[in-house]
Design an enzyme around this catalytic site. Structure first.
Site, PDB file in Angstrom:
ATOM      1  N   THR A 113       0.835  -1.198   0.000  1.00 36.15           N
ATOM      2  CA  THR A 113       0.000   0.000   0.000  1.00 36.15           C
ATOM      3  C   THR A 113       0.872   1.251   0.000  1.00 36.15           C
ATOM      4  O   THR A 113       2.005   1.200   0.457  1.00 36.15           O
ATOM      5  CB  THR A 113      -0.823  -0.025   1.305  1.00 36.15           C
ATOM      6  OG1 THR A 113      -1.894  -0.913   1.147  1.00 36.15           O
ATOM      7  CG2 THR A 113      -1.367   1.326   1.684  1.00 36.15           C
ATOM      8  N   ARG A 133     -14.114  -7.165   1.115  1.00 39.23           N
ATOM      9  CA  ARG A 133     -13.258  -6.844   2.272  1.00 39.23           C
ATOM     10  C   ARG A 133     -12.714  -5.414   2.112  1.00 39.23           C
ATOM     11  O   ARG A 133     -12.219  -5.026   1.066  1.00 39.23           O
ATOM     12  CB  ARG A 133     -12.110  -7.842   2.350  1.00 39.23           C
ATOM     13  CG  ARG A 133     -11.131  -7.597   3.499  1.00 39.23           C
ATOM     14  CD  ARG A 133      -9.948  -6.733   3.099  1.00 39.23           C
ATOM     15  NE  ARG A 133      -8.969  -6.599   4.172  1.00 39.23           N
ATOM     16  CZ  ARG A 133      -7.967  -5.744   4.151  1.00 39.23           C
ATOM     17  NH1 ARG A 133      -7.797  -4.935   3.124  1.00 39.23           N
ATOM     18  NH2 ARG A 133      -7.119  -5.670   5.144  1.00 39.23           N
ATOM     19  N   GLY A 138       0.133  -2.005   6.517  1.00 39.38           N
ATOM     20  CA  GLY A 138       0.200  -3.301   7.180  1.00 39.38           C
ATOM     21  C   GLY A 138      -1.170  -3.953   7.163  1.00 39.38           C
ATOM     22  O   GLY A 138      -2.001  -3.647   6.311  1.00 39.38           O
TER      23      GLY A 138
END
Ligand code: ASP
Length: 278
Positions: free
Chosen positions: A150, A178, A202
């Site tokens: 990310t 999700r 994370g």
């Protein structure tokens, strides 16, 4: 003092990808640095737009598809005067950060998801694309790897204003529908005017349960490096998570902490440049 800090995701990067990841976050810093004269918001969005086009990162192009093979992306942008735009489970747009910015600027809402988010984004000039254009062969090959790359950035402009922006394709092999921490202010990113800002990366399921970014900003009195490490230590104590955080205070001092193998990150400020993590 002005500054830009960038992270390219926390995970276990294989040796072969590390140099590219570091190069990517450094170049993104330069892009943000050049855009800072337009203001913190514009600079933060330019950094994330740039990284959404870089195939080394799981954002925009080369996002991780879900188990059905569909890319569903999350993004968020926030300013220190608490303007906020977020999107989640967004399909088939080239730059999810542009959709988040459109939400911030034009919607009168703060958070749009799914088809409604896409429709709103297209009405506001965000560029559409196909699912296939977002998935690459390289990214599919990396599915087996534990890399959650990310992207996130903090910008501090000459006027002392701050902005944060993040974008993600989420976690590998995710379930359709999700959504991670990225669109959630306080979890993925947060700013307290006059104090500083944080951006996280994370495992979203861990980050969102402890409001990791807000926690890191709250500890800024310890100094940026200690604040980042303390936030990660608290997360580990509370939920045992895996994440990283980059922090910048309003003086442009920068720190980072992570408990994953790697977290490529970089910064440029008036005082110099640095980073590492891979
Ligand atoms: N935080 C992101 C998510 O859980 C993934 C990442 O940081 O790489 O969706």
């Amino acid at each position: 003092m002005v500054g830009i800090a960038v992270n390219g995701g926390a995970g276990r990067y294989p040796e072969a990808l590390r140099a590219d990841a570091i190069r990517g976050v450094r170049r993104a810093c330069e892009v943000g640095w050049d855009a800072l004269e337009m203001g913190a918001l514009e600079a933060a969005v330019s950094v994330v737009r740039f990284l959404e086009s870089d195939p080394n990162f799981n954002a925009g192009r080369c996002s991780f598809p879900n188990v059905d093979g569909t890319v569903e992306m999350d993004a968020m942008v926030m300013t220190d005067d608490l303007r906020l735009g977020a999107v989640a489970a967004l399909r088939e747009v080239r730059h999810p950060i542009d959709a988040a910015l459109a939400v911030l600027l034009h919607s009168g809402n703060t958070f749009l998801v799914g088809d409604g988010a896409r429709r709103f984004a297209l009405e506001h000039g965000v560029e559409p694309c196909s699912n296939d254009e977002l998935v690459s062969r390289e990214q599919l090959a990396r599915w087996g790897l534990d890399v959650d790359d990310t992207v996130g950035t903090i910008a501090l402009d000459r006027g002392g204003r701050m902005a944060v922006a993040l974008s993600s394709g989420g976690t590998p092999r995710k379930r359709p529908g999700r959504v991670g921490d990225v669109p959630l202010a306080g979890s993925s990113g947060y700013i307290v005017k006059g104090s500083g800002a944080a951006v996280c990366t994370g495992v979203g399921e861990d980050i969102m349960r402890v409001l990791l970014a807000s926690r890191a900003v709250a500890h800024l009195g310890d100094g940026p490096e200690a604040a980042a490490r303390r936030a990660i230590a608290e997360m580990v104590e509370l939920v045992g998570g895996r994440a990283g955080v980059v922090v910048m205070d309003v003086e442009g001092r920068v720190g980072a902490g992570f408990n994953t193998g790697q977290m490529p990150w970089a910064f440029i400020t008036d005082a110099g440049e640095g980073g590492g993590g891979a």
